[in-house]
Design a protein around this motif. Sequence first.
Motif, PDB file in Angstrom:
ATOM      1  N   VAL A 196       0.745  -1.046  -0.082  1.00 28.53           N
ATOM      2  CA  VAL A 196       0.072  -0.144   0.061  1.00 28.53           C
ATOM      3  C   VAL A 196       0.843   1.175  -0.007  1.00 28.53           C
ATOM      4  CG1 VAL A 196      -1.767  -1.234   1.310  1.00 28.53           C
ATOM      5  CG2 VAL A 196      -0.468   0.254   2.628  1.00 28.53           C
ATOM      6  N   LEU A 197       2.058   1.023   0.731  1.00 28.19           N
ATOM      7  CA  LEU A 197       2.852   2.202   0.575  1.00 28.19           C
ATOM      8  C   LEU A 197       3.429   2.535  -0.802  1.00 28.19           C
ATOM      9  CD1 LEU A 197       4.793   1.972   4.142  1.00 28.19           C
ATOM     10  CD2 LEU A 197       2.788   3.248   3.578  1.00 28.19           C
ATOM     11  N   VAL A 198       3.659   1.413  -1.540  1.00 28.44           N
ATOM     12  CA  VAL A 198       4.502   1.372  -2.691  1.00 28.44           C
ATOM     13  C   VAL A 198       3.340   1.957  -3.768  1.00 28.44           C
ATOM     14  CG1 VAL A 198       5.442   0.010  -4.618  1.00 28.44           C
ATOM     15  CG2 VAL A 198       5.898  -0.473  -2.367  1.00 28.44           C
ATOM     16  N   THR A 199       1.974   1.562  -3.560  1.00 25.03           N
ATOM     17  CA  THR A 199       1.109   1.944  -4.369  1.00 25.03           C
ATOM     18  C   THR A 199       0.840   3.550  -4.084  1.00 25.03           C
ATOM     19  OG1 THR A 199       0.151  -0.231  -4.250  1.00 25.03           O
ATOM     20  CG2 THR A 199      -1.234   1.752  -5.069  1.00 25.03           C
ATOM     21  N   TRP A 200       0.890   3.982  -2.856  1.00 27.50           N
ATOM     22  CA  TRP A 200       0.464   5.355  -2.670  1.00 27.50           C
ATOM     23  C   TRP A 200       1.520   6.306  -3.222  1.00 27.50           C
ATOM     24  CZ3 TRP A 200       0.764   7.417   3.226  1.00 27.50           C
ATOM     25  CH2 TRP A 200       0.283   8.878   3.209  1.00 27.50           C
ATOM     26  N   GLY A 201       3.006   5.827  -2.979  1.00 23.41           N
ATOM     27  CA  GLY A 201       3.945   6.591  -3.616  1.00 23.41           C
ATOM     28  C   GLY A 201       3.849   6.703  -5.062  1.00 23.41           C
ATOM     29  N   PHE A 202       3.649   5.329  -5.548  1.00 26.45           N
ATOM     30  CA  PHE A 202       3.714   5.406  -7.304  1.00 26.45           C
ATOM     31  C   PHE A 202       2.487   6.263  -7.610  1.00 26.45           C
ATOM     32  CE2 PHE A 202       2.216   2.967 -11.151  1.00 26.45           C
ATOM     33  CZ  PHE A 202       3.095   3.518 -11.942  1.00 26.45           C
ATOM     34  N   ALA A 203       1.275   6.166  -7.058  1.00 27.53           N
ATOM     35  CA  ALA A 203       0.240   6.856  -7.567  1.00 27.53           C
ATOM     36  C   ALA A 203       0.490   8.421  -7.635  1.00 27.53           C
ATOM     37  CB  ALA A 203      -1.200   6.526  -6.890  1.00 27.53           C
ATOM     38  N   SER A 204       1.051   8.614  -6.317  1.00 30.45           N
ATOM     39  CA  SER A 204       1.234  10.278  -6.263  1.00 30.45           C
ATOM     40  C   SER A 204       2.395  10.783  -7.286  1.00 30.45           C
ATOM     41  CB  SER A 204       2.012  10.331  -4.776  1.00 30.45           C
ATOM     42  OG  SER A 204       2.292  11.834  -4.596  1.00 30.45           O
ATOM     43  N   PHE A 205       3.240   9.732  -7.689  1.00 32.25           N
ATOM     44  CA  PHE A 205       4.514  10.128  -8.587  1.00 32.25           C
ATOM     45  C   PHE A 205       3.898  10.215  -9.714  1.00 32.25           C
ATOM     46  CE2 PHE A 205       7.366   8.463 -11.783  1.00 32.25           C
ATOM     47  CZ  PHE A 205       8.368   9.547 -11.614  1.00 32.25           C
ATOM     48  N   ILE A 206       3.039   9.359 -10.244  1.00 35.27           N
ATOM     49  CA  ILE A 206       2.324   9.601 -11.590  1.00 35.27           C
ATOM     50  C   ILE A 206       1.483  10.851 -11.765  1.00 35.27           C
ATOM     51  CG2 ILE A 206       0.745   8.603 -13.440  1.00 35.27           C
ATOM     52  CD1 ILE A 206       3.691   7.243 -13.038  1.00 35.27           C
ATOM     53  N   ILE A 207       0.325  10.861 -10.743  1.00 34.83           N
ATOM     54  CA  ILE A 207      -0.676  12.024 -10.772  1.00 34.83           C
ATOM     55  C   ILE A 207      -0.033  13.480 -10.279  1.00 34.83           C
ATOM     56  CG2 ILE A 207      -2.778  12.561  -9.612  1.00 34.83           C
ATOM     57  CD1 ILE A 207      -3.417   9.745  -9.139  1.00 34.83           C
ATOM     58  N   HIS A 208       0.877  13.464  -9.389  1.00 38.75           N
ATOM     59  CA  HIS A 208       1.306  14.878  -8.972  1.00 38.75           C
ATOM     60  C   HIS A 208       2.580  15.347  -9.883  1.00 38.75           C
ATOM     61  CE1 HIS A 208      -0.562  14.239  -4.659  1.00 38.75           C
ATOM     62  NE2 HIS A 208      -1.253  14.970  -5.515  1.00 38.75           N
ATOM     63  N   ILE A 209       3.075  14.297 -10.611  1.00 37.65           N
ATOM     64  CA  ILE A 209       4.326  14.693 -11.442  1.00 37.65           C
ATOM     65  C   ILE A 209       3.960  14.970 -13.019  1.00 37.65           C
ATOM     66  CG2 ILE A 209       6.574  14.035 -12.172  1.00 37.65           C
ATOM     67  CD1 ILE A 209       6.429  15.182  -9.332  1.00 37.65           C
ATOM     68  N   PHE A 210       3.162  13.986 -13.608  1.00 36.02           N
ATOM     69  CA  PHE A 210       2.582  14.031 -14.936  1.00 36.02           C
ATOM     70  C   PHE A 210       1.290  14.401 -15.351  1.00 36.02           C
ATOM     71  CE2 PHE A 210       6.078  10.768 -14.018  1.00 36.02           C
ATOM     72  CZ  PHE A 210       7.062  11.270 -15.091  1.00 36.02           C
ATOM     73  N   ILE A 211       0.421  14.600 -14.254  1.00 31.71           N
ATOM     74  CA  ILE A 211      -1.081  14.945 -14.605  1.00 31.71           C
ATOM     75  C   ILE A 211      -1.176  16.381 -14.420  1.00 31.71           C
ATOM     76  CG2 ILE A 211      -3.565  14.606 -14.268  1.00 31.71           C
ATOM     77  CD1 ILE A 211      -1.654  12.232 -15.466  1.00 31.71           C
ATOM     78  N   LYS A 212      -1.321  17.109 -15.482  1.00 31.99           N
ATOM     79  CA  LYS A 212      -1.307  18.783 -15.280  1.00 31.99           C
ATOM     80  C   LYS A 212      -2.218  19.184 -14.320  1.00 31.99           C
ATOM     81  CE  LYS A 212      -1.451  22.943 -18.114  1.00 31.99           C
ATOM     82  NZ  LYS A 212      -1.646  23.639 -19.484  1.00 31.99           N
ATOM     83  N   LYS A 213      -3.607  18.743 -14.333  1.00 29.40           N
ATOM     84  CA  LYS A 213      -4.367  19.202 -13.394  1.00 29.40           C
ATOM     85  C   LYS A 213      -4.144  19.145 -12.012  1.00 29.40           C
ATOM     86  CE  LYS A 213      -9.241  18.496 -12.114  1.00 29.40           C
ATOM     87  NZ  LYS A 213     -10.617  17.895 -12.377  1.00 29.40           N
ATOM     88  N   PHE A 220       3.716  15.713  -3.771  1.00 29.26           N
ATOM     89  CA  PHE A 220       4.565  14.624  -3.943  1.00 29.26           C
ATOM     90  C   PHE A 220       5.806  14.529  -3.021  1.00 29.26           C
ATOM     91  CE2 PHE A 220       8.411  12.570  -5.884  1.00 29.26           C
ATOM     92  CZ  PHE A 220       7.850  11.220  -5.858  1.00 29.26           C
ATOM     93  N   GLY A 221       6.238  15.590  -2.385  1.00 29.71           N
ATOM     94  CA  GLY A 221       7.204  15.706  -1.390  1.00 29.71           C
ATOM     95  C   GLY A 221       6.484  15.350  -0.114  1.00 29.71           C
ATOM     96  N   ILE A 222       5.210  15.847   0.115  1.00 33.15           N
ATOM     97  CA  ILE A 222       4.481  15.682   1.192  1.00 33.15           C
ATOM     98  C   ILE A 222       4.302  13.866   1.210  1.00 33.15           C
ATOM     99  CG2 ILE A 222       2.221  15.681   2.201  1.00 33.15           C
ATOM    100  CD1 ILE A 222       2.074  18.600   1.443  1.00 33.15           C
ATOM    101  N   THR A 223       3.963  13.205   0.046  1.00 30.69           N
ATOM    102  CA  THR A 223       3.696  11.935  -0.053  1.00 30.69           C
ATOM    103  C   THR A 223       4.851  11.101   0.194  1.00 30.69           C
ATOM    104  OG1 THR A 223       1.989  12.340  -1.894  1.00 30.69           O
ATOM    105  CG2 THR A 223       3.179   9.998  -1.589  1.00 30.69           C
ATOM    106  N   CYS A 224       6.050  11.259  -0.092  1.00 37.40           N
ATOM    107  CA  CYS A 224       7.447  10.960  -0.015  1.00 37.40           C
ATOM    108  C   CYS A 224       7.654  10.889   1.502  1.00 37.40           C
ATOM    109  CB  CYS A 224       8.578  11.515  -0.753  1.00 37.40           C
ATOM    110  SG  CYS A 224       8.413  11.346  -2.281  1.00 37.40           S
ATOM    111  N   LEU A 225       7.416  12.017   2.296  1.00 41.13           N
ATOM    112  CA  LEU A 225       7.732  12.195   3.753  1.00 41.13           C
ATOM    113  C   LEU A 225       6.735  11.308   4.597  1.00 41.13           C
ATOM    114  CD1 LEU A 225       8.965  13.777   6.064  1.00 41.13           C
ATOM    115  CD2 LEU A 225       7.401  15.189   5.810  1.00 41.13           C
ATOM    116  N   ALA A 226       5.246  11.200   4.120  1.00 43.17           N
ATOM    117  CA  ALA A 226       4.268  10.664   4.572  1.00 43.17           C
ATOM    118  C   ALA A 226       4.446   9.177   4.669  1.00 43.17           C
ATOM    119  CB  ALA A 226       2.842  10.859   4.074  1.00 43.17           C
TER     120      ALA A 226
END
Length: 502
Positions: A196-213, A220-226
């Motif tokens: 679940v941590l890997v999924t959370w980090g991966f989802a944040s990476f894709i959505i917060h880095i590559f999805i313009k909206k 993404f930094g908050i996700t990594c810290l969390a």
Amino acid sequence: MVSDNKLNGTVKFKMFSVILLVLYYFGIGIVDGPKWCVDTESYVSMDFTREPVYPLFLNCLRRLFEILHITAEPYGLPAYLTLAVLLQSLLWVIAACYLGFYILDISGVLGAKKARILSTVAMLGQVGVAGLNRFVANRGSMYSESIMTESLAMPLYVIFTVQLIKSFDLYDRKTVLKLIFTSVLICSIRKQMLIVLVTWGFASFIIHIFIKKYRSLKKFGITCLAVIIAFLAIELVDCGYNYAARGVFTTHTGNSKGGLCTLLYTARAEDEQLFADVDPDEYPDIEALYSKIYSECQQLQLLIDYAPGYELHDESNIFDSDWVSMASHYADSYDIIGFDVIIPDCDSYVAEHYPELDRIHAQMKSDEVQKVLFDKLFGRALSDITNGTDRGVVYVLTANIVKAFVISNANIPPRFLITVSAIIYAVYLIMFIMLCINKKAQLRDLAMRMMFIVLAGIAINCVVTGSMIFPQPRYMCYGMGMFYFCLFMPVIKSWRFRIFEL
């Protein structure tokens, strides 16, 4: 007035759904009673190899019944296990409702009727997975009535996934804290759920880095810290539990055993040489220990050499060999290697060479010895893969990962389901691509996010489980109900098969 009628209709729908789910889960749970499984004893006895939450859950119920002097044994088992089943069933009801009511709320723009159909299908996905295990699969029982970690981990996984899907609409402190709490809880029930941590980090990476909206380096930094905080909290909970229960501040044992079983399955007799440089004062005669373990595995025909589907030996791969038969042999060998060979031999080794250790520290030393064996064999495996002299490690891993994908949405026997599973994944991906292309579809962002996160969770679980242990249905069906909901969601939302016109 219309608004009041809609509100009343929604309330009635939710109440009716809760009643039916309670009748289903509690009804079958009461008819069947608690199911004592292969691993149950280790949870009841609070074994050192187990994560903290589920043994504590059972222990609290046991202590409560002792205080109340309840000694009855319905179903031939202590009464507290019946209460455990009822509480587990309640959590499954909550998880199904949490998913279903979320779908109901966010799909309200489609109209009350379609929203309720979607909500019903979402809840039926969870009911269906439970029903398959009870009425179709060989196990003949639902996980909600089984005394093992899946009874809590599976519904919590559904809750976590919904929380993650919702989080990207409002990524505030409260949302992140909820994700941290749920992930710590679920991983403290079953360590496999670190996915679940890997999924959370991966989802944040894709959505917060590559999805313009949703693009936001800060989030993404908050996700990594969390994720880091959650992981440290999981380790702290594990260590704190063992300090309270055993007086040692350490994590549970057995973390190397899964990987060691796989490496031994593909090991060689000459791998004894790998241990020549191990400090003899710290680990005396460890070469002899390896030889003993390997010899026993060979005598019991637990090695890949004895697997059907390995006739081509080092040239074997999933394209030119019977990987299904090999994976089945590996699955049959896995527990025997671990529980009947590795653990007894390492325990005997520790008892011989470290007689001064008490029981707890002897278990810790045995776990330490297993890690030494794992590290050396893992280093050899990496070297062989790099040099092109691999002895089946890649074959075993790829076969297990493919098997994991198959049983995440279907099953392997009969074998034609492998093809069916591949077709289902292909349809899922095609529908996801079509949704990405159709920029005018209502609820498009939400549907894309849901399909992506659900599939990512399944894929990560397949890779992790296939790499570390052998895949079996109880490890792989965590996301099955949500997968099929996502698969049928676009069709249900269209009355005339205009698939993405929501």
